[in-house]
Scaffold this active site. Structure first.
Site, PDB file in Angstrom:
ATOM      1  N   HIS A 204       0.823  -1.211   0.000  1.00 50.43           N
ATOM      2  CA  HIS A 204       0.000   0.000   0.000  1.00 50.43           C
ATOM      3  C   HIS A 204       0.858   1.263   0.000  1.00 50.43           C
ATOM      4  O   HIS A 204       0.519   2.253  -0.621  1.00 50.43           O
ATOM      5  CB  HIS A 204      -0.910   0.025   1.235  1.00 50.43           C
ATOM      6  CG  HIS A 204      -1.935  -1.058   1.204  1.00 50.43           C
ATOM      7  ND1 HIS A 204      -2.528  -1.471   0.038  1.00 50.43           N
ATOM      8  CD2 HIS A 204      -2.482  -1.803   2.183  1.00 50.43           C
ATOM      9  CE1 HIS A 204      -3.387  -2.427   0.306  1.00 50.43           C
ATOM     10  NE2 HIS A 204      -3.377  -2.657   1.602  1.00 50.43           N
ATOM     11  N   CYS A 523     -17.377   6.840 -19.321  1.00 49.64           N
ATOM     12  CA  CYS A 523     -16.974   7.432 -18.039  1.00 49.64           C
ATOM     13  C   CYS A 523     -16.298   6.414 -17.124  1.00 49.64           C
ATOM     14  O   CYS A 523     -15.987   6.717 -15.982  1.00 49.64           O
ATOM     15  CB  CYS A 523     -18.165   8.065 -17.328  1.00 49.64           C
ATOM     16  SG  CYS A 523     -19.405   6.861 -16.844  1.00 49.64           S
TER      17      CYS A 523
HETATM   18  C1  PEP Z   1     -18.470   2.105 -14.373  1.00 53.52           C
HETATM   19  O1  PEP Z   1     -19.042   1.082 -13.999  1.00 53.52           O
HETATM   20  O2  PEP Z   1     -17.673   2.148 -15.325  1.00 53.52           O
HETATM   21  C2  PEP Z   1     -18.731   3.378 -13.676  1.00 53.52           C
HETATM   22  C3  PEP Z   1     -18.246   4.516 -14.135  1.00 53.52           C
HETATM   23  O3  PEP Z   1     -19.441   3.316 -12.516  1.00 53.52           O
HETATM   24  P1  PEP Z   1     -18.797   2.945 -11.080  1.00 53.52           P
HETATM   25  O4  PEP Z   1     -17.321   2.806 -11.293  1.00 53.52           O
HETATM   26  O5  PEP Z   1     -19.160   4.056 -10.169  1.00 53.52           O
HETATM   27  O6  PEP Z   1     -19.498   1.682 -10.775  1.00 53.52           O
END
Ligand code: PEP
Ligand code: MG
Length: 590
Positions: A204, A523
């Site tokens: 870590h 995203c």
């Molecule tokens: C994903 O699943 O790619 C996403 C952006 O949502 P989270 O990482 O918050 O589950």
């Protein structure tokens, strides 16, 4: 450190964080903590509780800051360390540990330091004494309790974990060993680099040092015995080499490397004002993901064109009751105002799997689900719990009066889910319209969906008819497509967003969005990898949302390529047989 000779000597350790550091070596020894055992006077209890609360707030800020920095790390490092940060933050919430500490101050009349130390030790001992075979996991949990106690203690006494503050700026920080909590308190601008005698590349501490961006080499045996305090050294965080008392030639070579490194950093900073456009003119929108509000200034500095994913879970965490509509509205409004006209995409609460939220306890199934990743996640929970869904929708609508907002639904698999939310949204909108003097936008915000289940990608055409935009969550999409949870060691090797199966789903989603003329973005973490950016552009993604720190490098990658190259790369990747082949192709992009 013993005085020894001043001839040039070389040592090797684990290269942990890249970069060159040159400076005098100074060892940081941990100062002992003196904890008073004298009883408090009853009248002093309130002040002691306030002191504790202040230390807890400081500890929380440090950890949240650290967590935000982690998002700039490679995915596998994040996967390793982020859950640990959550464990620490959870303990700093309304936990049993804190209740115990407060009781020791109130009823036991212990000073805050003694209360923290005694309660944490009792907890750790109790964990170690639990029955069962998993000794290693018990030891880890006990160490986590002790670690968080050390952090609170240092914040109570206002003592740094080490006497870092007294070390002269620009030094190379040397220590026998560093704990993650030590690493968390290092001011990256204070040091030229970090060297330790113990420690490996995968712990870590190593992950945290990478997050700090300081050149670091751990586990360099024999080094501490060889240096005099203040002797010059060079640390090379790429090769793992440490040169003690460097001669002229070594110094010159290191300085050359260092200035190349500084030039590269400067080039990234200058990119902030430049558009993300390919050499042949395709504009790509780069937005930021926001997990905690304090990341906002960093997002602005990174040159983000809005927030592509606001993970609203933080609003529900570390509290015992649910946030109401007004308090949610205030938080969203502040963020929207800070973004100054740039769009903010707010995702509805995405509870599930690793996201522990104490305030939700009355809303969740009584018995733990056998397979939580396939159970009551994201939108499924919200549609069953209007008390969660409606106030959040209302708060987001209200924030829309302060600037452009969009509503994003997590974990959608079928069109009925989107239709059902649209219905609730209409109802909430009508209700808000009836309230006098409530500033509202002209129309309800656009309603989009996360495409993160294979079903959503495969049925993207139909979903595009009921959604105003798509945002592809490659983290979950990868997990559900490959049936591989990266947190499970056995499956982690299979988890790879570059698998052609995942890329095909991204392409399908992009095509459906294009045909329906609705915006589409990615995203998930894949969007923050500079090497993957040309591939995503080629797959038909005009908008990427990522951690703010990642924006300059992704922009650089886009500005260095052409749309034509991106398109051929995507075609080749879709035809590839494996993630490995795709990776090879990525290495070859211009
Ligand atoms: C994903 O699943 O790619 C996403 C952006 O949502 P989270 O990482 O918050 O589950
Ligand atoms: Mg997700």
């Amino acid at each position: 450190m013993k005085p020894t000779s001043t001839r040039e000597r070389r040592f090797h350790g684990h290269p942990v964080a890249p970069g060159i550091g040159i400076g005098p070596v100074h060892e940081a020894a941990e100062p002992p903590l003196a904890i008073s055992t004298a009883k408090l006077a009853q009248d002093d209890v309130p002040a002691e509780l306030t002191r504790l609360d202040e230390a807890l707030t400081r500890s929380r800020h440090q950890l949240q800051k650290l967590k935000a920095r982690l998002a700039a790390l490679p995915e596998d490092s994040q996967a390793e360390i982020a859950p640990l940060m959550d464990v620490y933050l959870h303990m700093l919430g309304p936990s049993r540990l804190l209740r115990g500490i407060r009781a020791r101050i109130q009823a036991g009349l212990l000073c805050a330091e003694a209360a923290v130390q005694t309660e944490a030790e009792t907890h750790a001992e109790a964990i170690l004494a639990l029955p069962g075979n998993d000794k290693a996991s018990r030891a880890r949990r006990a160490e986590e309790v002790r670690e968080i106690a050390r952090r609170i203690l240092r914040n109570l006494t206002r003592q740094p974990f080490r006497s870092f503050a007294s070390l002269s700026p620009g030094s190379l920080l040397a220590a026998e060993a560093l704990r993650p909590s030590d690493a968390a308190l290092i001011q990256p601008t204070q040091f030229a680099g970090i060297i330790t005698a113990e420690g490996g590349a995968d712990g870590h501490t190593a992950v945290m040092l990478r997050a700090l961006g300081l050149p670091a080499v751990l586990g360099a045996e024999g080094l501490l015995e060889a240096v005099k305090p203040g002797s010059m050294a060079i640390v090379d965080g790429e090769s793992g080499e440490i040169i003690l008392n460097p001669g002229k030639a070594s110094l010159e070579a290191a300085r050359k490397k260092l200035s190349a490194q500084t030039r590269a950093k400067g080039a990234l900073a200058r990119l902030q004002r430049l558009p993300a456009v390919t050499r042949d003119g395709t504009q790509i929108t780069l937005q930021a993901n926001l997990e905690l509000p304090f990341e906002l200034p960093m997002i602005a500095r990174a040159g983000a064109q809005g927030i592509g994913l606001l993970r609203s879970e933080f609003i529900f965490m570390n509290r015992e009751t649910l946030p109401d509509e007004d308090s949610q509205a205030r938080i969203y409004q502040d963020i929207v105002e800070a973004m100054d006209g740039e769009p903010v995409t707010i995702r509805l609460l995405d509870w599930g799997t690793d996201k522990e939220i104490e305030a939700l306890s009355g809303f969740l199934p009584e018995l733990p689900e056998a397979n939580p990743a396939l159970g009551l996640r994201g939108i499924r929970l919200l549609l069953r719990q209007p008390k969660l869904l409606e106030p959040q929708l209302a708060a987001i609508i209200r924030a829309g009066a302060a600037g452009p907002v969009r509503i994003l639904l997590p974990m959608v698999s079928v069109t009925a889910e989107v239709r059902a939310v649209r219905e609730v949204l209409r109802r909430v909108w009508r209700r808000l319209k009836r309230r006098r003097n409530l500033p509202l936008p002209d129309t309800p915000p656009p309603l989009g969906i996360m495409v993160e289940t294979p079903a959503a990608a495969l049925n993207a055409k139909a979903l595009a008819r009921v959604s105003d935009f798509f945002s592809i969550g490659t983290n979950d999409l990868t997990m559900y497509t490959l049936a591989a949870d990266r947190a499970q060691p056995v499956a982690a090797r299979l988890y790879d967003p570059l698998e052609p199966a995942v890329l095909r789903l991204i392409r399908m989603t992009a095509e459906a969005a294009q045909a329906a003329e609705i915006p589409v973005s990615v995203c998930g973490e894949l969007a923050s990898r500079p090497q993957a950016a040309p591939l995503l552009v080629g797959l038909g993604i005009p908008q990427l949302s990522m951690h703010g720190n990642a924006i300059p490098r992704v922009k650089q990658a886009i500005r260095a390529t052409t749309r034509t190259a991106c398109d051929s790369l995507a075609d080749a990747a879709l035809a590839a047989g494996s993630a490995e082949d795709v990776r090879t192709l990525l290495g070859a992009t211009p």
